[in-house]
Enzyme design. Structure first.
Site, mmCIF file in Angstrom:
data_model
loop_
_atom_site.group_PDB
_atom_site.id
_atom_site.type_symbol
_atom_site.label_atom_id
_atom_site.label_comp_id
_atom_site.label_asym_id
_atom_site.label_seq_id
_atom_site.Cartn_x
_atom_site.Cartn_y
_atom_site.Cartn_z
ATOM 1 N N SER A 147 0.399 -1.238 0.085
ATOM 2 C CA SER A 147 0.135 -0.229 -0.461
ATOM 3 C C SER A 147 0.791 1.174 -0.417
ATOM 4 O O SER A 147 1.859 1.214 0.078
ATOM 5 C CB SER A 147 -0.593 -0.106 1.278
ATOM 6 O OG SER A 147 -1.994 -1.220 0.995
HETATM 7 N N1 SAH Z 1 -0.175 -5.598 4.596
HETATM 8 C C1 SAH Z 1 0.424 -5.162 3.317
HETATM 9 C C2 SAH Z 1 -0.376 -4.971 1.948
HETATM 10 C C3 SAH Z 1 -0.324 -5.959 0.993
HETATM 11 S S1 SAH Z 1 -2.201 -6.174 -0.127
HETATM 12 C C4 SAH Z 1 1.604 -4.440 3.165
HETATM 13 O O1 SAH Z 1 2.217 -3.933 3.916
HETATM 14 O O2 SAH Z 1 2.559 -4.587 2.202
HETATM 15 C C5 SAH Z 1 -3.675 -6.918 0.476
HETATM 16 C C6 SAH Z 1 -2.677 -8.164 1.179
HETATM 17 O O3 SAH Z 1 -3.988 -8.825 1.053
HETATM 18 C C7 SAH Z 1 -2.151 -9.322 -0.320
HETATM 19 O O4 SAH Z 1 -1.006 -9.706 0.054
HETATM 20 C C8 SAH Z 1 -3.172 -10.156 -0.544
HETATM 21 O O5 SAH Z 1 -3.042 -11.805 -1.371
HETATM 22 C C9 SAH Z 1 -3.791 -10.663 0.792
HETATM 23 N N2 SAH Z 1 -4.898 -10.716 0.824
HETATM 24 C C10 SAH Z 1 -5.954 -11.065 0.302
HETATM 25 N N3 SAH Z 1 -7.356 -11.520 0.294
HETATM 26 C C11 SAH Z 1 -7.066 -12.346 1.653
HETATM 27 C C12 SAH Z 1 -7.695 -12.754 2.591
HETATM 28 N N4 SAH Z 1 -8.848 -13.787 2.671
HETATM 29 N N5 SAH Z 1 -7.086 -13.954 3.664
HETATM 30 C C13 SAH Z 1 -5.783 -13.387 3.623
HETATM 31 N N6 SAH Z 1 -5.204 -12.870 3.001
HETATM 32 C C14 SAH Z 1 -5.077 -12.271 2.125
#
Ligand code: SAH
Length: 217
Positions: free
Chosen positions: A64
């Site tokens: 993000s």
């Molecule tokens: N907090 C992260 C943001 C990553 S984007 C950072 O600091 O980089 C959101 C993430 O949520 C992705 O990696 C995606 O794979 C994950 N995601 C999507 N659906 C999910 C679910 N049902 N359970 C766990 N993670 C999930």
């Protein structure tokens, strides 16, 4: 990879930008001044690590944008020693920020490759974060209840399990909606009572259902 003077300068500049954009929580600003964000982006994007944008990571996901991470961290009202569950470990950057704010962090990621990559980063940077490969809709029951729960992907509905894993007095922060999301904070004010407030529009990658990748090594 190293943490050069140039990286440190870029980090200080980012902190000033976040302040100008309205981030006032000293613990959030301190975390952004210390966590080396360039370790959390793909090598070829290193020079963009401290820019204002979201960046691609593996598995079609994104880290993000700095403002969003800072804004969520501020809205979460993190205090040292709080137990925080994060849904969507992704690059691990948000987890590292919460850790730098003194929280005990538990993070769940559904994509196995991202889970493994984040693990390597946490080890390398000696960041003590508990994390697992699993479905965030289920939360992480073993360590519940949590003071705070942070969802970093767009949820179409509030996952029930997460509400149940919140301490009374605790807060859940979740971007709610499909194409565009409303940042929503839900405070558990009693066993069965929840208070909801909204904070602006955002765009996150979708929270996906029941399809954890099972690449076994
Ligand atoms: N907090 C992260 C943001 C990553 S984007 C950072 O600091 O980089 C959101 C993430 O949520 C992705 O990696 C995606 O794979 C994950 N995601 C999507 N659906 C999910 C679910 N049902 N359970 C766990 N993670 C999930």
């Amino acid at each position: 990879m190293e943490d050069t003077l140039k990286d440190q300068g870029a980090r200080a500049r980012l902190v000033r930008e976040l302040q100008q954009e309205g981030i006032t929580d000293a613990a959030v600003l301190h975390a952004f001044a210390t966590v080396p964000r360039h370790f959390f982006v793909p090598e070829f994007l290193r020079d963009h690590a401290y820019g204002g944008n979201a960046l691609p990571i593996a598995c079609g996901q994104t880290i993000s944008q700095p403002f969003t991470v800072a804004y969520q961290s501020q809205l979460l009202e993190v205090r040292p020693k709080q137990k925080i569950l994060e849904i969507g470990t992704g690059s691990g950057f948000q987890a590292a920020v919460l850790h730098a704010m003194g929280a005990h962090v538990y993070s769940v990621e559904r994509q196995y490759d991202l889970y493994k990559e984040a693990e390597a980063r946490f080890q390398r940077l000696r960041i003590r974060v508990a994390h697992k490969h699993g479905d965030g809709y289920l939360g992480w029951r073993e360590f519940a209840p949590y003071d705070r729960i942070l969802v970093t992907c767009a949820a179409p509905v509030v996952p029930e399990a997460l509400l149940r894993q919140l301490k009374i007095g605790g807060a859940l922060l979740v971007p709610l909606g499909e194409e565009e999301q409303r940042m929503t904070r839900i405070v558990r004010s009693g066993e069965d009572s929840f208070e909801r407030s909204e904070y602006g529009s955002f765009q996150f990658v979708p929270m996906l259902r029941n399809k954890t990748s099972h690449v076994k090594k």
